[in-house]
Design a protein around this motif. Structure first.
Motif, PDB file in Angstrom:
ATOM      1  N   THR A  50     -88.468  -3.428  37.600  1.00  0.00           N
ATOM      2  CA  THR A  50     -89.028  -5.090  37.367  1.00  0.00           C
ATOM      3  C   THR A  50     -88.444  -6.146  37.368  1.00  0.00           C
ATOM      4  O   THR A  50     -88.581  -7.073  37.955  1.00  0.00           O
ATOM      5  N   PRO A  51     -87.376  -5.943  36.198  1.00  0.00           N
ATOM      6  CA  PRO A  51     -86.394  -7.155  36.235  1.00  0.00           C
ATOM      7  C   PRO A  51     -85.703  -7.510  37.090  1.00  0.00           C
ATOM      8  O   PRO A  51     -85.522  -7.090  38.458  1.00  0.00           O
ATOM      9  N   ASP A  52     -84.675  -8.931  37.120  1.00  0.00           N
ATOM     10  CA  ASP A  52     -84.003  -9.123  37.811  1.00  0.00           C
ATOM     11  C   ASP A  52     -82.493  -8.885  37.481  1.00  0.00           C
ATOM     12  O   ASP A  52     -82.112  -8.874  36.472  1.00  0.00           O
ATOM     13  N   TYR A  53     -81.853  -8.395  38.866  1.00  0.00           N
ATOM     14  CA  TYR A  53     -80.379  -7.742  38.278  1.00  0.00           C
ATOM     15  C   TYR A  53     -79.299  -8.796  38.995  1.00  0.00           C
ATOM     16  O   TYR A  53     -79.501  -9.004  40.409  1.00  0.00           O
ATOM     17  N   ASN A  54     -78.518  -9.399  38.161  1.00  0.00           N
ATOM     18  CA  ASN A  54     -77.576 -10.455  38.652  1.00  0.00           C
ATOM     19  C   ASN A  54     -76.268  -9.410  38.858  1.00  0.00           C
ATOM     20  O   ASN A  54     -75.470  -8.934  38.108  1.00  0.00           O
ATOM     21  N   TYR A  55     -76.029  -9.210  40.317  1.00  0.00           N
ATOM     22  CA  TYR A  55     -74.664  -8.305  40.755  1.00  0.00           C
ATOM     23  C   TYR A  55     -73.474  -9.059  40.742  1.00  0.00           C
ATOM     24  O   TYR A  55     -72.392  -8.274  40.460  1.00  0.00           O
ATOM     25  N   GLU A  56     -73.403 -10.134  40.544  1.00  0.00           N
ATOM     26  CA  GLU A  56     -72.449 -11.061  40.096  1.00  0.00           C
ATOM     27  C   GLU A  56     -71.693 -10.685  38.883  1.00  0.00           C
ATOM     28  O   GLU A  56     -70.531 -10.834  38.404  1.00  0.00           O
ATOM     29  N   LEU A  57     -72.575 -10.065  37.721  1.00  0.00           N
ATOM     30  CA  LEU A  57     -72.116  -9.707  36.571  1.00  0.00           C
ATOM     31  C   LEU A  57     -71.983  -8.269  36.394  1.00  0.00           C
ATOM     32  O   LEU A  57     -71.731  -7.733  35.305  1.00  0.00           O
ATOM     33  N   ALA A  58     -72.302  -7.486  37.279  1.00  0.00           N
ATOM     34  CA  ALA A  58     -72.378  -5.967  37.304  1.00  0.00           C
ATOM     35  C   ALA A  58     -70.722  -5.496  37.426  1.00  0.00           C
ATOM     36  O   ALA A  58     -69.803  -6.107  37.797  1.00  0.00           O
ATOM     37  N   LYS A  59     -70.773  -4.191  36.694  1.00  0.00           N
ATOM     38  CA  LYS A  59     -69.321  -3.707  36.680  1.00  0.00           C
ATOM     39  C   LYS A  59     -69.478  -2.282  37.377  1.00  0.00           C
ATOM     40  O   LYS A  59     -70.479  -1.752  37.415  1.00  0.00           O
ATOM     41  N   GLU A  60     -68.222  -1.807  37.616  1.00  0.00           N
ATOM     42  CA  GLU A  60     -68.425  -0.493  38.151  1.00  0.00           C
ATOM     43  C   GLU A  60     -68.293   0.723  37.352  1.00  0.00           C
ATOM     44  O   GLU A  60     -68.456   1.952  37.287  1.00  0.00           O
ATOM     45  N   ASN A  61     -67.991   0.315  35.975  1.00  0.00           N
ATOM     46  CA  ASN A  61     -67.881   1.146  34.685  1.00  0.00           C
ATOM     47  C   ASN A  61     -68.639   0.707  33.529  1.00  0.00           C
ATOM     48  O   ASN A  61     -68.744  -0.631  33.405  1.00  0.00           O
ATOM     49  N   PRO A  62     -69.191   1.583  32.992  1.00  0.00           N
ATOM     50  CA  PRO A  62     -70.078   0.862  31.553  1.00  0.00           C
ATOM     51  C   PRO A  62     -69.026   0.485  30.711  1.00  0.00           C
ATOM     52  O   PRO A  62     -67.963   1.032  30.439  1.00  0.00           O
ATOM     53  N   SER A  63     -69.642  -0.492  29.888  1.00  0.00           N
ATOM     54  CA  SER A  63     -68.828  -1.029  28.820  1.00  0.00           C
ATOM     55  C   SER A  63     -69.002  -0.242  27.657  1.00  0.00           C
ATOM     56  O   SER A  63     -69.902   0.578  27.353  1.00  0.00           O
ATOM     57  N   ASN A  64     -67.780  -0.477  26.702  1.00  0.00           N
ATOM     58  CA  ASN A  64     -68.039   0.263  25.394  1.00  0.00           C
ATOM     59  C   ASN A  64     -68.237  -0.644  24.044  1.00  0.00           C
ATOM     60  O   ASN A  64     -68.062  -0.434  23.173  1.00  0.00           O
ATOM     61  N   LYS A  65     -68.721  -1.948  24.618  1.00  0.00           N
ATOM     62  CA  LYS A  65     -69.095  -2.870  23.748  1.00  0.00           C
ATOM     63  C   LYS A  65     -70.476  -2.708  23.290  1.00  0.00           C
ATOM     64  O   LYS A  65     -71.419  -2.051  24.102  1.00  0.00           O
ATOM     65  N   ARG A  66     -70.811  -3.334  22.139  1.00  0.00           N
ATOM     66  CA  ARG A  66     -72.354  -3.081  21.741  1.00  0.00           C
ATOM     67  C   ARG A  66     -73.124  -3.596  22.767  1.00  0.00           C
ATOM     68  O   ARG A  66     -72.919  -4.866  23.182  1.00  0.00           O
ATOM     69  N   GLY A  67     -74.221  -2.892  23.072  1.00  0.00           N
ATOM     70  CA  GLY A  67     -75.239  -3.431  23.887  1.00  0.00           C
ATOM     71  C   GLY A  67     -75.773  -2.282  24.566  1.00  0.00           C
ATOM     72  O   GLY A  67     -75.550  -1.078  24.185  1.00  0.00           O
ATOM     73  N   SER A  68     -76.880  -2.573  25.752  1.00  0.00           N
ATOM     74  CA  SER A  68     -77.380  -1.368  26.305  1.00  0.00           C
ATOM     75  C   SER A  68     -77.197  -1.723  27.652  1.00  0.00           C
ATOM     76  O   SER A  68     -77.229  -3.077  28.357  1.00  0.00           O
ATOM     77  N   TYR A  69     -76.788  -0.686  28.485  1.00  0.00           N
ATOM     78  CA  TYR A  69     -76.306  -0.829  29.933  1.00  0.00           C
ATOM     79  C   TYR A  69     -76.970   0.176  30.570  1.00  0.00           C
ATOM     80  O   TYR A  69     -77.306   1.189  30.397  1.00  0.00           O
ATOM     81  N   VAL A  95     -79.323  -8.284  33.278  1.00  0.00           N
ATOM     82  CA  VAL A  95     -80.760  -7.866  33.516  1.00  0.00           C
ATOM     83  C   VAL A  95     -81.596  -8.673  32.888  1.00  0.00           C
ATOM     84  O   VAL A  95     -81.575  -8.538  31.605  1.00  0.00           O
ATOM     85  N   VAL A  96     -82.342  -9.520  33.376  1.00  0.00           N
ATOM     86  CA  VAL A  96     -83.427 -10.558  33.102  1.00  0.00           C
ATOM     87  C   VAL A  96     -84.646 -10.468  33.307  1.00  0.00           C
ATOM     88  O   VAL A  96     -84.853 -10.163  34.361  1.00  0.00           O
ATOM     89  N   ASN A  97     -85.591 -10.770  32.468  1.00  0.00           N
ATOM     90  CA  ASN A  97     -86.997 -10.750  32.828  1.00  0.00           C
ATOM     91  C   ASN A  97     -87.179 -12.003  33.826  1.00  0.00           C
ATOM     92  O   ASN A  97     -86.719 -13.049  33.618  1.00  0.00           O
ATOM     93  N   ILE A  98     -88.179 -11.596  34.947  1.00  0.00           N
ATOM     94  CA  ILE A  98     -88.825 -12.398  35.816  1.00  0.00           C
ATOM     95  C   ILE A  98     -89.643 -13.230  35.489  1.00  0.00           C
ATOM     96  O   ILE A  98     -89.776 -14.489  35.398  1.00  0.00           O
ATOM     97  N   ASP A  99     -90.468 -12.583  34.480  1.00  0.00           N
ATOM     98  CA  ASP A  99     -91.749 -13.157  33.981  1.00  0.00           C
ATOM     99  C   ASP A  99     -91.585 -13.268  32.511  1.00  0.00           C
ATOM    100  O   ASP A  99     -91.415 -12.207  31.955  1.00  0.00           O
ATOM    101  N   THR A 100     -91.419 -14.488  32.025  1.00  0.00           N
ATOM    102  CA  THR A 100     -91.158 -14.508  30.577  1.00  0.00           C
ATOM    103  C   THR A 100     -92.326 -14.078  29.437  1.00  0.00           C
ATOM    104  O   THR A 100     -92.180 -14.007  28.346  1.00  0.00           O
ATOM    105  N   SER A 101     -93.280 -13.871  30.015  1.00  0.00           N
ATOM    106  CA  SER A 101     -94.815 -13.523  29.508  1.00  0.00           C
ATOM    107  C   SER A 101     -94.598 -12.013  29.447  1.00  0.00           C
ATOM    108  O   SER A 101     -95.323 -11.243  28.692  1.00  0.00           O
ATOM    109  N   PHE A 102     -93.826 -11.268  30.082  1.00  0.00           N
ATOM    110  CA  PHE A 102     -93.633  -9.861  29.989  1.00  0.00           C
ATOM    111  C   PHE A 102     -92.224  -9.351  29.862  1.00  0.00           C
ATOM    112  O   PHE A 102     -91.377  -9.579  30.900  1.00  0.00           O
TER     113      PHE A 102
END
Length: 252
Positions: free
Chosen positions: A196-215, A230-237
């Motif tokens: 459902t959300p929008d994926y920005n492939y310019e920020l994507a990585k080939e390997n997952p990060s070990n820094k705090r967060g969800s991937y 990964v960001v919401n398209i609709d701010t109400s959802f």
């Protein structure tokens, strides 16, 4: 109509995409016959009105020049229960099938009954797409989809994945500690959130990060950080939050 439902031995689903332009426009016919205690499928899909498009125009939209496909064979019988139950409770629109949309007819003694339009077009189109995906997997045209998820919190890394096996209608959850089948509908709804959300492939990585967060990695080899890449398209959802809670509920 009630009598034909009770004695139906299968169904035929036909879909016409209608007035949408090529290369998206298409037609498919899906016949499902469960007379012999097996689920026999006869499927064909044809992409229409591509004559005036160049190969480059078709490829630019994510298609190929060989998207037409046909299949004859058996599917896992688990789909018979799902399809027959949905057909038993179907409500008809009362309108004859028109150009564009989905129509269904019952198979009785090997012959197709009158094609009619279901009232709930969207639900039946989604169910048909699930069966078509099962066909693609059964025919080895496509592999089951696996979505990977990583949660990093307080230097603790938790990896997990959901694999959707449409061919057998199974959703498999895997983590470091276990591999188990989970509720199919739960997995389907979670994956709907994933896409459902929008994926920005310019920020994507080939390997997952070990820094705090969800991937998350959606089966294409690229990892995205939820809330940044990964960001919401609709701010109400808040689909991003639902993705996080959906996976973390399975990890807990």
């Amino acid at each position: 109509m009630k009598k034909s439902k009770e004695h139906s031995q299968g169904i035929i689903i036909e879909f016409d995409s209608g007035v949408i332009p090529p290369p998206f426009s298409h037609y498919y016919r899906l016949a499902l016959d469960w007379r012999e205690r097996t689920l026999a499928a006869d499927f064909e899909i044809h992409y229409t009105n591509r004559e005036d498009l160049t190969e480059e125009e078709i490829l630019d939209e994510g298609f190929t020049t060989e998207d037409d496909f046909s299949f004859k064979g058996e599917l896992d019988y688990v789909w018979k229960k799902v399809l027959s139950q949905e057909f038993e409770k179907i409500k008809w629109s009362g309108r004859p099938p028109e150009e564009g949309g989905l129509s269904i007819s019952a198979l009785i003694d090997g012959k197709a009954g009158t094609a009619k339009s279901p009232e709930n077009q969207e639900a039946w189109q989604m169910l048909a797409q699930d069966v078509i995906q099962a066909i693609f997997e059964t025919a080895k045209k496509e592999a089951p989809l696996t979505v990977n998820y990583r949660l990093v919190d307080n230097d603790k890394i938790q990896d997990c994945a959901i694999t959707m096996k449409f061919s057998s209608r199974q959703a498999i959850f895997q983590s470091k500690d276990e591999s188990k089948e989970i509720n199919w509908e739960y997995a389907v709804q979670l994956l709907k959130m994933v896409f459902t959300p929008d994926y920005n492939y310019e920020l994507a990585k080939e390997n997952p990060s070990n820094k705090r967060g969800s991937y998350i990695e959606c089966g294409d080899g690229y990892w995205h950080e939820l809330g940044k890449g990964v960001v919401n398209i609709d701010t109400s959802f808040d689909a991003v939050d639902k993705i996080k809670s959906g996976f973390e509920n399975l990890l807990s």
